[in-house]
Design an enzyme around this catalytic site. Structure first.
Site: not given
Lengths: 384, 384, 384, 384
Positions: C259, C297, C299
């Site tokens: 991340s 992830s 983000d």
């Protein structure tokens, strides 16, 4: 020309308040209309001609276009903060991505039927290009055109809204009382199984030392009779049982459904983010009338603020802009105003619209006002 | 008629890979085009006529329309999962609210110039009404029309895209190689200061026992030369310095900017939510070419999956639908494919488009391919 | 106590620019750090102790917490415009719904590991309750805590971040140079297969008569080596082939991923809507480093503006607020600044972080700087 | 221990239907509770101790935590489709970004007070780590914890919800009748000025050959008395005038407001996108009770479907997943069910909750049921 522009000949139709029915607790503006927000101008072109069986391209025609100018001048040259929200997305409001990104509205708002979005868009670009400098070379514009579907009564596939209808609505738009019911974009619409169309209402609130107005205009075209609530009273269920069967929309399923466009105007100084908040309260106002936002309903809301100090010129000289806004901590009354005005605008569309017969002889009856009054009296909502 | 339909006469123009430049690491499909996704069909109508000073309504005309059918049949009758996302919203893609709500695309996708959205919308409704049952009475449709602004070269305000152009693009659309550069909706577009327009690319990936294709088609019309990156190499900065000054867009400010439409097709079985994820990777692909999504740029992305099992008929008999989807846990290669194909499609638009002279004698030069190759070789990105 | 607060002992590690590698074209601020935005304060608590096999609750511990105060005072008492955006949502940033609704940030920003969000949230509430009037009775607060997952090296399930670590990061936060790499919330993070963590960078732009700074701080924990691009050069692919196999994250799949949290600060007067635009450019900055936003992830991006005139007191006296903002028409340089600073902050995390051995003896190597320099020189990106 | 787990001692309190008041037209499930959706389990830990003046950290304590398991097994190991929507964002629901991205819920849902989000989050991670394989090394989890603010009655800043309370609620959760009112996360809540808290309701619908249930559980803590509508009847306005002044929340303004969490469960096979649609109908259900979503209200909705065939194991073997869903064309009854069950759940919270005295001797009275019945009878909503 078989087009009726201007006011709706209301006959015996009335506005909700004239029947003794009040929505909510806040006071209305003097016109109880979106035009109570100073500067807002509304124009309708109503297109009604032909009778009998549907012949695509010929009619019968039961449609139109409504134009709303956010203030007394050019919205292109003096842009206003705005936001759009979607309760159910089975419909179209063009310009949404740009309003989201810029937080601004820079064109009039146009309401029409589903299949005339293209013609209205085209006419709006042309109308603006003739009036505003630089469009097409140095500048561009993305019009805001919203729709609901009038194919129950109208030759929708015939695309009968033409350039001159759009230009008339844009040019003839004025302040003052707003025609409701079977006018403009609302001409062929069906609302809770009864004849619907355009409705409007307003509320006034005092915050700090200032008074502000919220005005709402709807193009109402959704729901079935058993959903209709008037201040919680199941008027639709009761009245429907007393009438011949209502025509049903049939968008691939029984119970298929229409749409509603809600335009919320205010003179309160609100930023685009706050106008999005007003849109979400418009949803709650729809809910109060019994709206369930059915699958095929395009329930789209747009809010703008026309506070003069916050209008943004097309050409920016100083890169730093100053704006004012009402603190969120003091916004609650505007929420309440939006909910009440949205609900009442929907009901005004119902009480204003007259029975209409359209394509293939299909008749959509008006909501019988005498029965509405009786039922509301039975439920203690009108003082005897 | 002064309309050129069909392939672009590429002359000395080439595709990026033919120059020895490779984007990313995944293999392309056989055509390196959106049409590598089985069933996808593309049609361009290119409208070029007139020279000299701008006379609004007369020309010069440098515009067109591109149609994309998601599969070999009718998208109206066999709807496909789809999603739309917005990187920067200064542009239009009609139908967005409905795609958001339903997770489905039920019309072809049409790309054109900003001011022809209305005409194309209208023509698409008409084209569909003639072909599909029930439109206008039992059923309605909300077309998907997206745009970028070609007013640097084209008489944009003249609204030169007409019904017949749209119909031709829709009817003539085929699989096979896709014309790029100055064709269809991309005819008058400007990309990183050079001539742009339509570009396409594809990638193939193997996941589990299956092979899937991602194909991208862009209508590229954004950026200034100094932003352009080819695999990170600042090609635009270097080449711009060697050329006469490039014409600049002037949307109210110097550095004013255009837009890009990215259409992402795949045969991988993805749900609408997952297609939204692909759209967001398309944004990363734009970023790899140096896109900064400038203020006036309408950077809009649409993704669809045409997996046959997931197509949804217009009339539902059984209320329970079965669909397949790739597990999110295995989706990463499709993300990579989308990023690479989007970036390469942008660059293919640049290398395909030829120098064009438009309204008022304005000339937008093609990116000089010899210099591109030299620079990439200098930076070790082409093997000597 | 086995906690190291304060600066990272960088040893031979360097910042990207010290290696002769430049990202983009805009100038940095004097510190090339988020703290170039006047008033922004950063504090790290780094928690490292234990070695050998994982014993949940005992260690080894390789984690921490980073606090960012948006300005020199209390963000609770002087709230700042803010926005949050999500590129891929497999992660957490608490407070997101409130930031969306209010367009304001009213707490410090805290970065930590995934499983310490609760402890950090609790400590932040307590820290605020002790300092600010009315919390718990008249007033409430929703802290902003974001996370990335450090379970490759750290005893994540052991939840080793405690109240005192959070308080130390909040209290010790200062302006000036910002420690990077294995510090604070970034202590145990892995970036493109190499050791990652905290990185920062800034850019300066002049708009009209004013100069503005954009500063970015990232907690970088994503990607695999073959994705890593430095100005387009596939450094990761080249260097990975020369090293022993890198440890891989295994979140249910090979190639499972981490991340990134991106915090964007500016002193430019931007409204919340505009700060959302900056967040979306942060995505493009991530894309320039090769980020593909893999499935696992998280983000997440947050942007705030600390312009003194736009800070909002907790108690509103006048319901009308005045604010200033930069015109969107002049915002493009801030977009470019955000893209460049985000990309460079990611790369600074990589070049600053030192090789670390964590739980079960797993070692994550630092990116070898000599090889980075060699490769960039081979590709013409460092002057010989 | 001064904690009361389990059922609420209802005394003379009743459920709305037991008073003869019916919301809407659809039939309820046998329990008229969220647990009518097979497999859904609810657990409350109610924490009540102390009296008199507020001493932060000591009490008085009027709070708790409610746990909802979406099905009879582990949601971590058998994930369910889910969606979250926000009517007004002045509140917290952790895990929102992940639910948005994945369309899945993979933890229980926990409801508590605003300042205990951290402690509950931490306890949930710990509880899951002890039960599920790989958490902390190969796998991670982002819990869903939502809150409303109970500082009117409770020592909120004292953070009295502890690990053991969370574990008890998670472990003791069962199907069957659900305690309402002053229990679990709802213990200290205030609703339309009267005592509120937890409420639940359900509806059953038949679609095609199948019967489906929609169950709703709310933690209700919003509104002022004059807003309260029961089937459109202004019960709050009428009853408030007959009582001593109700205590008002004072979040920085008079009229400051609370929040509501709405959890919508169904066994109908709906995709995540469709569950988002249910959330938006939950908003309409709130609106029917008079909710205006005031500025300080965190009105957050989560919907999940626990259809067994659509549960997703943690470890995917085949990358292709098959799922079933109800066609959108047939979803309208589920919309109606959600609206009705949400409205009735709110009203059940009101009729179940008993008068409570909390910190500083503040008393929040229960809605007087005799007066509710009288008023509803006056308005023709209860048959004499």
């Amino acid at each position: 020309m078989s087009t009726e522009a201007g006011r709706h000949g209301a006959g015996e139709r009335r506005r909700l308040r004239d029947l003794g029915i009040t929505v909510g607790t806040l006071p209305t503006g003097p016109l109880n209309a979106i035009t109570d927000v100073t500067g807002v101008r509304v124009g309708h072109t109503t297109i009604v001609h032909g009778e009998g069986p549907l012949k695509v391209g010929q009619g019968p025609v039961r449609t139109g276009v409504t134009a709303i100018h956010p203030h007394e001048g050019s919205t292109f040259s003096a842009r206003v903060p705005a936001a759009i929200a979607v309760l159910n997305g089975a419909g179209e409001i063009t310009g949404r991505s740009q309003v989201d990104e810029t937080g601004l509205l820079d064109t009039p708002i146009l309401l029409t039927n589903t299949f005339s979005v293209g013609a209205v868009h085209q006419a709006c670009v042309e109308w603006l290009s003739e009036r505003e400098p630089g469009i097409g070379t140095e500048d561009f514009v993305v019009p805001v055109v919203a729709e609901t579907f009038d194919g129950v009564l109208n030759d929708a596939a015939g695309q009968h809204v033409r350039r001159e209808h759009v230009v008339a609505a844009l040019n003839d738009a004025t302040g003052g009382a707003v025609a409701e019911g079977n006018v403009g974009g609302g001409t062929g619409m069906v609302l809770f199984g009864f004849k619907g169309g355009i409705g409007t209402s307003s509320r006034r609130v005092a915050i700090g030392d200032n008074r502000y107005t919220v005005g709402v205009l709807v193009q109402g075209n959704f729901g079935i009779a058993e959903d209709l609530l008037v201040e919680g009273v199941p008027v639709g269920q009761i009245v429907e049982g007393e009438m011949p069967p209502l025509p049903r929309r049939r968008h691939r399923t029984p119970g298929g459904d229409g749409s509603v466009i809600v335009v919320i105007a205010t003179d309160a100084p609100l930023a685009d983010r706050q106008l999005g908040r007003l849109c979400r309260r418009g949803m709650l106002g729809l809910g109060r009338t019994g709206a369930t936002a059915r699958n095929f309903s395009g329930d789209l809301l747009l809010a703008f603020s026309n506070t003069p100090q916050n209008r943004l010129p097309r050409q920016i000289s100083d890169p730093l802009l100053t704006s004012i806004r009402l603190a969120d901590e003091r916004i609650d009354d505007l929420f309440q105003a939006t909910i009440e005005a949205t609900a009442e605008a929907i009901l005004n569309a119902l009480t204003a619209a007259e029975t209409m017969t359209g394509r293939d002889g299909i008749t959509v009856p008006a909501l019988p006002l005498d029965r509405l009054v009786d039922v509301m009296r039975d439920y203690g909502r009108i003082q005897a």
